[in-house]
Design a protein around this motif. Structure first.
Motif, short mmCIF file in Angstrom:
data_model
loop_
_atom_site.label_atom_id
_atom_site.label_comp_id
_atom_site.label_asym_id
_atom_site.label_seq_id
_atom_site.Cartn_x
_atom_site.Cartn_y
_atom_site.Cartn_z
N GLN A 16 0.82 -1.21 0.00
CA GLN A 16 0.00 0.00 0.00
C GLN A 16 0.86 1.26 0.00
O GLN A 16 0.34 2.36 -0.19
N ASN A 17 2.17 1.12 0.24
CA ASN A 17 3.05 2.28 0.32
C ASN A 17 4.05 2.32 -0.83
O ASN A 17 5.13 2.88 -0.69
N LEU A 18 3.68 1.74 -1.97
CA LEU A 18 4.58 1.73 -3.12
C LEU A 18 4.77 3.14 -3.68
O LEU A 18 3.84 3.96 -3.67
N SER A 19 5.99 3.41 -4.19
CA SER A 19 6.26 4.70 -4.84
C SER A 19 5.56 4.75 -6.19
O SER A 19 4.97 3.76 -6.65
N GLY A 20 5.67 5.88 -6.87
CA GLY A 20 4.99 6.06 -8.16
C GLY A 20 5.36 5.02 -9.19
O GLY A 20 4.49 4.37 -9.78
N LYS A 21 6.67 4.80 -9.43
CA LYS A 21 7.10 3.82 -10.42
C LYS A 21 6.79 2.41 -9.95
O LYS A 21 6.38 1.56 -10.74
N PHE A 46 9.96 -8.00 -4.04
CA PHE A 46 11.31 -8.06 -4.57
C PHE A 46 11.31 -7.81 -6.08
O PHE A 46 12.14 -7.05 -6.59
N GLU A 47 10.39 -8.44 -6.79
CA GLU A 47 10.32 -8.23 -8.24
C GLU A 47 10.04 -6.77 -8.57
O GLU A 47 10.66 -6.21 -9.48
N ILE A 48 9.13 -6.16 -7.85
CA ILE A 48 8.80 -4.76 -8.11
C ILE A 48 10.04 -3.89 -7.92
O ILE A 48 10.34 -3.01 -8.74
N LYS A 49 10.77 -4.12 -6.80
CA LYS A 49 11.95 -3.30 -6.52
C LYS A 49 13.05 -3.56 -7.55
O LYS A 49 13.72 -2.62 -8.01
N LEU A 50 13.27 -4.83 -7.93
CA LEU A 50 14.31 -5.13 -8.91
C LEU A 50 13.96 -4.54 -10.26
O LEU A 50 14.83 -4.02 -10.98
N ARG A 51 12.69 -4.59 -10.64
CA ARG A 51 12.28 -3.95 -11.90
C ARG A 51 12.56 -2.44 -11.84
O ARG A 51 13.01 -1.85 -12.83
N GLU A 52 12.25 -1.83 -10.72
CA GLU A 52 12.55 -0.41 -10.57
C GLU A 52 14.05 -0.15 -10.68
O GLU A 52 14.48 0.82 -11.32
N ASN A 53 14.86 -1.03 -10.11
CA ASN A 53 16.32 -0.89 -10.19
C ASN A 53 16.83 -1.08 -11.62
O ASN A 53 17.84 -0.47 -12.00
N ILE A 54 16.17 -1.92 -12.41
CA ILE A 54 16.55 -2.07 -13.82
C ILE A 54 16.34 -0.75 -14.55
O ILE A 54 17.19 -0.30 -15.32
N ILE A 55 15.21 -0.12 -14.30
CA ILE A 55 14.92 1.17 -14.93
C ILE A 55 15.94 2.22 -14.50
O ILE A 55 16.47 2.98 -15.32
N GLU A 56 16.25 2.26 -13.20
CA GLU A 56 17.22 3.22 -12.70
C GLU A 56 18.61 2.95 -13.27
O GLU A 56 19.35 3.89 -13.62
N ALA A 57 18.99 1.67 -13.40
CA ALA A 57 20.29 1.33 -13.97
C ALA A 57 20.37 1.75 -15.43
O ALA A 57 21.44 2.18 -15.90
N ALA A 58 19.26 1.64 -16.16
CA ALA A 58 19.23 2.08 -17.56
C ALA A 58 19.43 3.59 -17.66
O ALA A 58 20.21 4.08 -18.49
N LEU A 59 18.72 4.33 -16.82
CA LEU A 59 18.82 5.79 -16.85
C LEU A 59 20.21 6.26 -16.44
O LEU A 59 20.75 7.22 -16.99
N LYS A 60 20.82 5.57 -15.47
CA LYS A 60 22.17 5.93 -15.04
C LYS A 60 23.19 5.62 -16.14
O LYS A 60 24.15 6.37 -16.33
#
Length: 242
Positions: A16-21, A46-60
């Motif tokens: 219930q406390n997920l961020s926007g992405k 875990f999947e949600i957070k890892l997917r978010e980290n994939i997006i962040e890694a791409a942008l970085k």
């Protein structure tokens, strides 16, 4: 559709406390025609957070000053990597985590094509999602080359056009002018955007338009997105979560 066999109350509260992405990823998983099954709510988180980290890694990576080129002209920082006939091998006594982070911290020392970029993005996202000791153990002797990857990275390629943010898709360019532009691997960023090393960020139409400028003279065959996607085996990797 999301199915959780053994929901955890505390983890359920975290949903219930997920961020926007994270919320966007959750909603796309839940609204998908594909069934996503988890043993626990934690695996879903875990999947949600890892997917978010994939997006962040791409942008970085986009901002890391890494050049785009073919393997013939590629380069990796020799402090961490040695070039061989098939890719770049981790130097002895170098921690995989330090070598992957160096790509992001000293991007000017690196040059590679889009498929290598996708594997590096996956490695970086996993590094930021699991225990450091586990990452360095799982990926010791790391070899980075094209779509070559350690089995513990556990990349799965599936048919279909239901993409979730954090997946990787492929835009094919049948009438490419130079082999390096035969297509473009791209991370699904969400909100209709994609990131491909060599082209940058754009919609599917913009990615296709960019590839269409890189065809043989006189070609009328447009680039297009393949109906397939690659993703990590999130459930397997969740056992190493921080």
């Amino acid at each position: 559709m999301i199915i959780i066999r053994f929901p955890d109350g505390a983890s359920g509260q975290m949903l219930q406390n997920l961020s926007g992405k994270q919320k966007e990823i959750y909603e796309q998983l839940d609204n998908s025609l594909t069934m996503f099954e988890y043993d626990t709510t934690f695996q879903l988180l875990f999947e949600i957070k890892l997917r978010e980290n994939i997006i962040e890694a791409a942008l970085k990576l986009k901002d890391a000053s890494v050049a785009f080129t073919s393997f013939k002209y590629s380069r990796f920082n020799p402090v961490y990597w040695t070039k061989g006939p098939r890719g770049y091998l981790l130097n002895p006594n170098v921690r995989p985590s330090d070598a992957i982070n160096d790509i992001y911290e000293n991007g000017q020392e690196y040059a590679f094509e889009c498929s290598t970029a996708m594997v590096i993005i996956f490695y970086k996202a996993v590094l930021d999602s699991i225990r450091l000791s586990d990452f360095n153990y799982l990926f010791r002797g790391l070899l980075v080359w094209n779509w070559n990857y350690d089995p513990d990275l556990a990349i799965i390629t599936l048919e279909g056009n239901e993409f979730i943010p954090g997946d990787v898709v492929y835009f094919m360019n049948p009438d490419f002018d130079k082999p390096i532009w035969r297509g473009e691997n791209a991370v699904v960023l969400g909100n209709g955007l994609y990131y491909g090393h060599g082209i940058g960020i754009g919609t599917a139409e913009e990615m296709i338009s960019a590839l269409n400028t890189l065809r043989k003279n006189g070609s009328t065959t447009s680039a297009f997105m393949l109906q397939q996607h690659s993703r990590l085996n999130f459930k397997y990797l969740s056992q190493f979560s921080r």
